[in-house]
Design a protein around this motif. Structure first.
Motif, short mmCIF file in Angstrom:
data_model
loop_
_atom_site.label_atom_id
_atom_site.label_comp_id
_atom_site.label_asym_id
_atom_site.label_seq_id
_atom_site.Cartn_x
_atom_site.Cartn_y
_atom_site.Cartn_z
N SER A 187 0.83 -1.22 0.00
CA SER A 187 0.00 0.00 0.00
C SER A 187 0.86 1.27 0.00
N GLY A 188 2.19 1.11 0.09
CA GLY A 188 3.08 2.27 0.01
C GLY A 188 3.71 2.70 1.32
N PHE A 189 3.42 2.02 2.43
CA PHE A 189 4.01 2.36 3.72
C PHE A 189 5.45 1.85 3.75
N ALA A 190 6.41 2.74 4.07
CA ALA A 190 7.82 2.36 4.11
C ALA A 190 8.33 2.36 5.53
N VAL A 191 9.08 1.33 5.88
CA VAL A 191 9.73 1.23 7.18
C VAL A 191 11.15 1.78 7.00
N PRO A 192 11.67 2.56 7.97
CA PRO A 192 13.04 3.08 7.82
C PRO A 192 14.05 1.96 7.59
N PRO A 193 15.14 2.25 6.85
CA PRO A 193 16.12 1.21 6.54
C PRO A 193 16.87 0.73 7.78
N TYR A 194 17.40 -0.48 7.69
CA TYR A 194 18.14 -1.12 8.77
C TYR A 194 19.52 -1.47 8.21
N PHE A 195 20.58 -1.09 8.91
CA PHE A 195 21.95 -1.33 8.46
C PHE A 195 22.58 -2.45 9.28
N VAL A 196 23.30 -3.35 8.61
CA VAL A 196 24.04 -4.42 9.28
C VAL A 196 25.50 -4.26 8.86
N PHE A 197 26.36 -3.93 9.86
CA PHE A 197 27.77 -3.73 9.59
C PHE A 197 28.55 -4.99 9.94
N GLU A 198 29.76 -5.09 9.42
CA GLU A 198 30.63 -6.23 9.69
C GLU A 198 30.86 -6.35 11.21
N GLY A 199 30.79 -7.55 11.71
CA GLY A 199 30.96 -7.78 13.15
C GLY A 199 32.40 -7.67 13.58
N LYS A 200 32.59 -7.52 14.88
CA LYS A 200 33.93 -7.45 15.45
C LYS A 200 34.05 -8.57 16.47
N LYS A 201 35.11 -9.36 16.36
CA LYS A 201 35.31 -10.48 17.28
C LYS A 201 36.13 -10.02 18.49
N ASP A 202 35.68 -10.39 19.68
CA ASP A 202 36.45 -10.12 20.89
C ASP A 202 37.43 -11.27 21.08
N GLU A 203 38.67 -10.94 21.31
CA GLU A 203 39.67 -12.00 21.50
C GLU A 203 40.12 -12.09 22.92
#
Length: 168
Positions: A152-168
């Motif tokens: 119907s034309g309703f848009a949800v704001p975009p969602y960003f997924v960035f590269e993860g960081k591993k804890d060592e």
């Protein structure tokens, strides 16, 4: 079902449906667009001619060298006509199963766009109005953007997924 109703329901031009019904286009035809103008041999001869003329310093104002956008090889393979038709067949089954034909506010689409950070596509010759893609291996880091919207034309704001960081 009438031609007009089928055209509206499946979002296919009436002319396309009429051509299939009258036999102008075979129902088994899965290619789109016109048949190629040149054979593979003729195309190869044109390429050689362009290369030869370029070596003499002749250019073509209608052509330019462009950097294509990257397209991961698995994504390129998924865009086949058969896969797209299968998707729309499945979508039609779900819409009917849950009686959503007249409820576009309940039908959402999610689209994912991956931005490859380390891809360096080669230059290619292209027409001025054309865009092209370069298939990549998919081994570099990618930031993903998810976009969603309803029929119907309703848009949800975009969602960003960035590269993860591993804890060592």
């Amino acid at each position: 079902m009438t031609l007009t109703k089928a055209s509206l329901q499946f979002h296919v031009l009436q002319k396309t449906l009429r051509d299939r019904i009258t036999g102008k286009i075979s129902p088994d035809c899965v290619t789109t667009g016109r048949a190629p103008v040149f054979s593979l041999e003729e195309e190869a001869r044109i390429v050689e001619h362009v290369k030869s003329m370029a070596s003499y310093g002749y250019g073509w104002p209608e052509l330019r060298v462009v950097k294509p956008r990257s397209l991961e090889i698995l994504r390129a393979k998924c865009g086949s006509v058969a896969n797209v038709e299968k998707y729309f067949d499945s979508l039609d089954q779900v819409v009917h199963k849950y009686n959503l034909q007249d409820k576009p506010h309940l039908i959402f689409n999610v689209d994912e766009k991956g931005i490859t950070l380390n891809h360096k596509p080669p230059n290619v010759v292209s027409g001025i109005e054309c865009t092209t893609s370069s298939v990549t291996s998919g081994r570099s880091s990618t930031t993903t953007i998810l976009g969603r919207g309803s029929a119907s034309g309703f848009a949800v704001p975009p969602y960003f997924v960035f590269e993860g960081k591993k804890d060592e």
